[in-house]
Motif scaffolding. Structure first.
Motif, mmCIF file in Angstrom:
data_model
loop_
_atom_site.group_PDB
_atom_site.id
_atom_site.type_symbol
_atom_site.label_atom_id
_atom_site.label_comp_id
_atom_site.label_asym_id
_atom_site.label_seq_id
_atom_site.Cartn_x
_atom_site.Cartn_y
_atom_site.Cartn_z
ATOM 1 N N THR A 48 43.699 58.694 41.406
ATOM 2 C CA THR A 48 44.740 59.688 40.938
ATOM 3 C C THR A 48 46.496 59.171 40.769
ATOM 4 O O THR A 48 47.416 59.460 40.469
ATOM 5 C CB THR A 48 44.630 60.960 41.327
ATOM 6 O OG1 THR A 48 44.679 60.930 42.505
ATOM 7 C CG2 THR A 48 43.730 61.685 40.414
ATOM 8 N N MET A 49 46.429 57.814 41.730
ATOM 9 C CA MET A 49 48.164 56.916 41.617
ATOM 10 C C MET A 49 48.403 57.235 41.017
ATOM 11 O O MET A 49 47.875 56.192 39.977
ATOM 12 C CB MET A 49 47.665 55.947 42.966
ATOM 13 C CG MET A 49 47.657 56.480 43.984
ATOM 14 S SD MET A 49 47.260 55.178 45.288
ATOM 15 C CE MET A 49 48.687 54.203 45.749
ATOM 16 N N GLU A 50 49.618 57.290 40.470
ATOM 17 C CA GLU A 50 50.541 56.924 39.713
ATOM 18 C C GLU A 50 50.477 55.507 39.309
ATOM 19 O O GLU A 50 49.989 54.287 38.317
ATOM 20 C CB GLU A 50 51.897 57.007 39.053
ATOM 21 C CG GLU A 50 51.903 58.424 39.163
ATOM 22 C CD GLU A 50 53.388 59.435 38.917
ATOM 23 O OE1 GLU A 50 53.883 58.416 38.774
ATOM 24 O OE2 GLU A 50 53.255 60.284 38.821
ATOM 25 N N GLU A 51 50.746 54.552 40.212
ATOM 26 C CA GLU A 51 50.748 53.256 40.561
ATOM 27 C C GLU A 51 49.239 52.235 39.890
ATOM 28 O O GLU A 51 49.671 51.497 39.539
ATOM 29 C CB GLU A 51 50.932 52.960 42.091
ATOM 30 C CG GLU A 51 51.676 53.156 42.637
ATOM 31 C CD GLU A 51 52.192 54.148 43.398
ATOM 32 O OE1 GLU A 51 53.203 54.158 43.622
ATOM 33 O OE2 GLU A 51 51.051 55.051 42.638
ATOM 34 N N GLN A 52 47.981 53.414 39.940
ATOM 35 C CA GLN A 52 47.015 52.180 39.222
ATOM 36 C C GLN A 52 46.472 52.034 37.792
ATOM 37 O O GLN A 52 46.727 50.843 37.453
ATOM 38 C CB GLN A 52 45.577 53.687 39.429
ATOM 39 C CG GLN A 52 45.398 53.466 41.035
ATOM 40 C CD GLN A 52 44.358 52.307 41.681
ATOM 41 O OE1 GLN A 52 44.219 51.188 41.104
ATOM 42 N NE2 GLN A 52 43.980 52.393 43.153
ATOM 43 N N ARG A 53 47.465 53.000 37.019
ATOM 44 C CA ARG A 53 48.067 53.045 35.693
ATOM 45 C C ARG A 53 48.926 51.992 36.029
ATOM 46 O O ARG A 53 48.732 50.852 34.297
ATOM 47 C CB ARG A 53 48.252 54.264 34.933
ATOM 48 C CG ARG A 53 47.171 55.466 35.073
ATOM 49 C CD ARG A 53 47.622 56.496 34.132
ATOM 50 N NE ARG A 53 48.203 57.235 34.748
ATOM 51 C CZ ARG A 53 48.662 58.230 35.658
ATOM 52 N NH1 ARG A 53 46.800 58.240 35.978
ATOM 53 N NH2 ARG A 53 48.908 58.745 36.735
ATOM 54 N N ALA A 54 49.556 52.120 36.177
ATOM 55 C CA ALA A 54 50.445 50.613 36.306
ATOM 56 C C ALA A 54 50.317 49.758 36.466
ATOM 57 O O ALA A 54 50.490 48.938 35.933
ATOM 58 C CB ALA A 54 52.051 51.142 37.225
ATOM 59 N N LEU A 55 49.557 49.498 36.962
ATOM 60 C CA LEU A 55 48.592 48.191 37.899
ATOM 61 C C LEU A 55 48.384 47.668 36.996
ATOM 62 O O LEU A 55 47.848 46.493 36.500
ATOM 63 C CB LEU A 55 48.349 47.957 39.093
ATOM 64 C CG LEU A 55 47.504 47.177 39.343
ATOM 65 C CD1 LEU A 55 48.515 45.767 40.122
ATOM 66 C CD2 LEU A 55 46.861 46.780 40.289
ATOM 67 N N ASP A 56 47.259 49.140 35.904
ATOM 68 C CA ASP A 56 46.320 47.742 35.699
ATOM 69 C C ASP A 56 47.360 47.825 34.042
ATOM 70 O O ASP A 56 46.801 46.622 33.280
ATOM 71 C CB ASP A 56 45.747 49.591 34.618
ATOM 72 C CG ASP A 56 44.388 48.753 33.618
ATOM 73 O OD1 ASP A 56 43.741 48.951 33.720
ATOM 74 O OD2 ASP A 56 44.766 49.290 32.969
ATOM 75 N N ALA A 57 48.264 48.522 33.563
ATOM 76 C CA ALA A 57 49.146 48.052 32.528
ATOM 77 C C ALA A 57 49.884 46.745 32.881
ATOM 78 O O ALA A 57 49.777 45.781 31.375
ATOM 79 C CB ALA A 57 50.037 48.812 32.233
ATOM 80 N N ALA A 58 50.458 46.177 33.911
ATOM 81 C CA ALA A 58 51.380 44.956 34.213
ATOM 82 C C ALA A 58 50.165 43.996 33.776
ATOM 83 O O ALA A 58 50.489 42.911 33.184
ATOM 84 C CB ALA A 58 51.794 45.005 35.502
ATOM 85 N N LEU A 59 48.893 44.500 34.824
ATOM 86 C CA LEU A 59 47.797 43.062 34.311
ATOM 87 C C LEU A 59 47.672 42.632 33.203
ATOM 88 O O LEU A 59 47.356 41.622 33.179
ATOM 89 C CB LEU A 59 47.112 43.427 35.530
ATOM 90 C CG LEU A 59 47.154 43.046 36.947
ATOM 91 C CD1 LEU A 59 46.610 44.055 37.986
ATOM 92 C CD2 LEU A 59 47.252 41.772 37.050
ATOM 93 N N ASN A 60 46.862 43.996 32.617
ATOM 94 C CA ASN A 60 46.715 43.154 30.978
ATOM 95 C C ASN A 60 46.883 43.031 30.149
ATOM 96 O O ASN A 60 47.290 42.905 29.574
ATOM 97 C CB ASN A 60 45.660 44.921 30.983
ATOM 98 C CG ASN A 60 44.568 45.476 31.073
ATOM 99 O OD1 ASN A 60 43.818 44.334 31.836
ATOM 100 N ND2 ASN A 60 43.955 45.874 31.804
ATOM 101 N N GLN A 61 48.462 43.198 30.399
ATOM 102 C CA GLN A 61 49.742 42.074 29.964
ATOM 103 C C GLN A 61 49.634 41.097 29.670
ATOM 104 O O GLN A 61 50.332 39.870 28.970
ATOM 105 C CB GLN A 61 50.883 43.035 29.993
ATOM 106 C CG GLN A 61 51.384 44.031 29.548
ATOM 107 C CD GLN A 61 52.965 44.478 29.774
ATOM 108 O OE1 GLN A 61 53.429 43.769 30.300
ATOM 109 N NE2 GLN A 61 53.336 45.539 29.291
#
Length: 203
Positions: A48-61
């Protein structure tokens, strides 16, 4: 040959370190590592950490262009506190026993490392990371050291041109050369912005 393998390994380490040093990815990774202290085994908290979604988005770019498929963020206790891809099902679990000693070198030496080819332990088939088939997987032939060279490599499973690691739907076919030979992973250090100490490994 040995020279080609050394070039390939050097290239892999540089690519992994470049990802870990990406300002956006680095900042998110640091935040996850700090906020997850004391919650390393709490998968719900990590999910549920907001950073998890941010990490996923940043890495998948970044990952597809470099030929990497997935990535994990690991803390000094060998716990997976960041994970990309659908489900993030390894959050809050320990690294595979075959991976942990190599990740420990990242924390000790502060340098990116190649995790030698390994077979995930039973029940761990879908573990993720900066992974590619080893350069000398059967049939023989090293992966081209350039980031775009793997598509024509003889080590690619038939019908999976450009395959360089665990796929988004569970990985390579059961009888593929890559699965038979094990998988290679690359891990790079994440540094504390103040002390410069290694506080995590992205791989």
């Amino acid at each position: 040959n040995v020279t080609a393998l050394e070039i390939w390994m050097q290239t892999e380490r540089k690519l992994a370190q470049a990802l870990a040093n990406n300002p956006e990815i680095e900042a998110i990774a640091r935040s996850i590592l700090k906020k997850s202290r004391g919650h390393e085994t709490d998968r719900r908290f990590l999910m549920t950490m907001e950073e998890q979604r941010a990490l996923d988005a940043a890495l998948n770019q970044q990952l597809p262009d470099l030929g990497f498929w997935f990535a994990q963020l690991v803390n000094p206790d060998s716990m997976i506190v960041g994970d990309t891809g659908p489900g993030r099902f390894k959050l809050g679990s320990e690294l595979d026993a075959s991976q942990a000693p190599e990740f420990a070198k990242v924390f000790k030496n502060g340098e990116s490392v190649i995790v030698p080819p390994f077979r995930p332990t039973a029940g761990a088939r879908n573990r993720r990371g900066f992974r590619r088939p080893p350069p000398n997987s059967t049939p023989p032939g090293p992966v081209d050291p350039s980031p775009d060279g793997a598509a024509d490599s003889p080590s690619q499973p038939e019908g999976r041109e450009g395959f360089r690691g665990f796929g988004r739907r569970g990985g390579p076919p059961p009888n593929s050369p890559a699965l038979q030979s094990g998988f290679m992973q690359v891990a790079a250090p994440v540094l504390d912005e103040t002390t410069g100490q290694v506080i995590g490994a992205l791989g």
